[in-house]
Design an enzyme around this catalytic site. Structure first.
Site, short mmCIF file in Angstrom:
data_model
loop_
_atom_site.label_atom_id
_atom_site.label_comp_id
_atom_site.label_asym_id
_atom_site.label_seq_id
_atom_site.Cartn_x
_atom_site.Cartn_y
_atom_site.Cartn_z
N ASP A 1 -0.08 -2.01 1.48
CA ASP A 1 -1.27 -1.62 1.12
C ASP A 1 -1.83 -3.34 1.06
O ASP A 1 -1.48 -3.61 -0.13
CB ASP A 1 -1.53 -0.70 -0.13
CG ASP A 1 -2.85 -0.53 -0.79
OD1 ASP A 1 -3.56 -1.65 -0.92
OD2 ASP A 1 -2.79 0.72 -1.57
N HIS B 1 -4.92 -6.24 -6.02
CA HIS B 1 -3.32 -5.60 -6.38
C HIS B 1 -3.04 -6.95 -6.55
O HIS B 1 -1.60 -7.32 -6.95
CB HIS B 1 -2.71 -4.90 -5.64
CG HIS B 1 -3.46 -3.28 -5.90
ND1 HIS B 1 -4.11 -2.72 -7.02
CD2 HIS B 1 -4.29 -3.10 -4.39
CE1 HIS B 1 -4.17 -2.15 -6.13
NE2 HIS B 1 -4.61 -1.67 -5.33
N ILE C 1 -4.70 -5.72 -10.85
CA ILE C 1 -3.98 -4.04 -10.96
C ILE C 1 -2.80 -3.80 -10.08
O ILE C 1 -3.42 -3.79 -8.88
CB ILE C 1 -4.80 -3.32 -11.20
CG1 ILE C 1 -5.92 -3.01 -10.40
CG2 ILE C 1 -6.12 -3.91 -12.30
CD1 ILE C 1 -6.84 -1.86 -9.65
N GLY D 1 -2.20 2.57 -7.03
CA GLY D 1 -2.24 3.71 -7.36
C GLY D 1 -1.18 4.26 -7.72
O GLY D 1 -0.07 5.22 -7.84
#
Length: 338
Positions: free
Chosen positions: A225, A230, A245, A248
């Site tokens: 990802d 991120h 962040i 998820g």
């Protein structure tokens, strides 16, 4: 220009376009960002991928496994030479995600989907494994747009992906629900509204607390990802975040580890069947996850996850199902004797 007119050879040919429209039914609507008639039910071209022990171990490290390298149950998730080496079942989301990310890099999307990654938020995830994931495999992926719902300010797009092994057996099922900001409001089907997997009003049966290292998003992204949200501080600030962040799906892997450790027989990940979560809020690397779980039955656990520092729920409406016994791969039929 009459030179471009068509001349059907029969009454049946002349009625064909009308019949196709009738079979298609009334328009399901949409807008400039999503054309539901074009997108819903679209099947992507088949894709293939493979993985090995390295990818399995790297993923496990990316979701926090192996922090205690002397813990036998943790070591088996990250050390390929361990005699009990096995894949964390939530690794099953990775091969499908890599295919989707590769499509995004190439600009491949379903027809009628006219939005970019800047509008997309990962809303929900369902992952099911038909049996324990082998430490290495070659997979074929079949993806389709399963559902599209109008949520007013946005739209939900559900993509279903089946991953088959080399024998053509379904090994993994993923359903990824994306919330597309600003893409709703056409008056379409709003989808299910009854809350699912709501924890009971009592103390949890088990709780796991774990702090996510500050560098964890940089490690997890190596599993495929590559979204700069991120990793890149300036990119994250452009989207309204103080800093990058956590993925998820990284939190997803953490909470699955937590529930398996407390609720699976002897903490054995091979009993895992499926997980369904809703991503309620973002997590920042460095924060502390608190996973609370309630056993409905021996095979079904409802759970939620909060960030301790903010006392905020980050994963909600979540449940994990376990197998009663560890499933095995079907034996190949032996050829009949001549």
């Amino acid at each position: 220009d009459f030179g471009k007119s068509e001349h059907p050879g029969s009454i049946n040919e002349s009625l064909q376009p009308i019949m196709e429209n009738l079979q298609r039914g009334p328009s399901k609507g949409g807008n400039e960002l999503i054309d539901v008639d074009q997108a819903l039910g679209y099947e992507f071209p088949e894709a293939t991928s493979s993985y090995g022990e390295r990818e399995v171990a790297l993923y496990a490290l990316g979701v926090g496994a192996g922090t205690d390298p002397l813990d036998k149950k943790e070591l088996r998730l990250v050390y390929e030479l361990d005699d009990g080496f096995c894949a964390l079942p939530t690794f099953g989301v990775v091969p499908a995600l890599v295919v989707m990310m590769d499509n995004a890099k190439k600009g491949v999307n379903a027809p009628g989907m006219n939005y970019g990654l800047d509008r997309l938020l990962h809303g929900e995830q369902y992952t099911e494994v038909k049996r324990p994931l082998p430490p290495h495999a070659k997979l074929t992926h079949r993806a389709r747009i399963k559902d599209i719902f109008d949520k007013g300010k946005g739209a939900l797009v559900v993509t279903s992906i089946e991953s088959l092994d080399e024998d053509g057996e379904v090994l993994i099922v993923n359903e990824s629900t994306a919330f597309i900001r600003g893409a709703g409001g056409w008056g379409g089907d709003r989808g299910p509204s009854t809350p699912q997997n709501v924890p009971p009003e009592r103390a949890p049966d088990a709780v796991v607390t774990e702090t996510v290292p500050a560098h964890q998003a940089l490690l997890y992204r190596l599993s495929g990802d590559w979204n700069p949200l991120h990793a890149d501080p300036s990119f994250a600030k452009a989207f309204g975040f103080d800093k990058p962040i956590l993925h998820g799906l990284c939190t997803f892997g953490y909470v699955a580890r937590h529930v398996i450790s407390k609720m699976a027989p002897d903490g054995d990940p091979r009993f895992f069947k499926s997980i369904k979560v809703r991503f309620a809020e973002s997590v920042y690397p460095g924060e502390t996850l608190v996973t609370e779980m309630w056993k409905e039955t021996d095979q079904r656990i409802v759970f939620r996850c909060k960030v301790e520092e903010r006392d905020e729920v980050v994963i909600s409406n979540a449940a994990i199902e376990l197998y009663e016994s560890i499933p095995k791969k079907k034996e190949k039929a032996k050829p009949k004797a001549a």
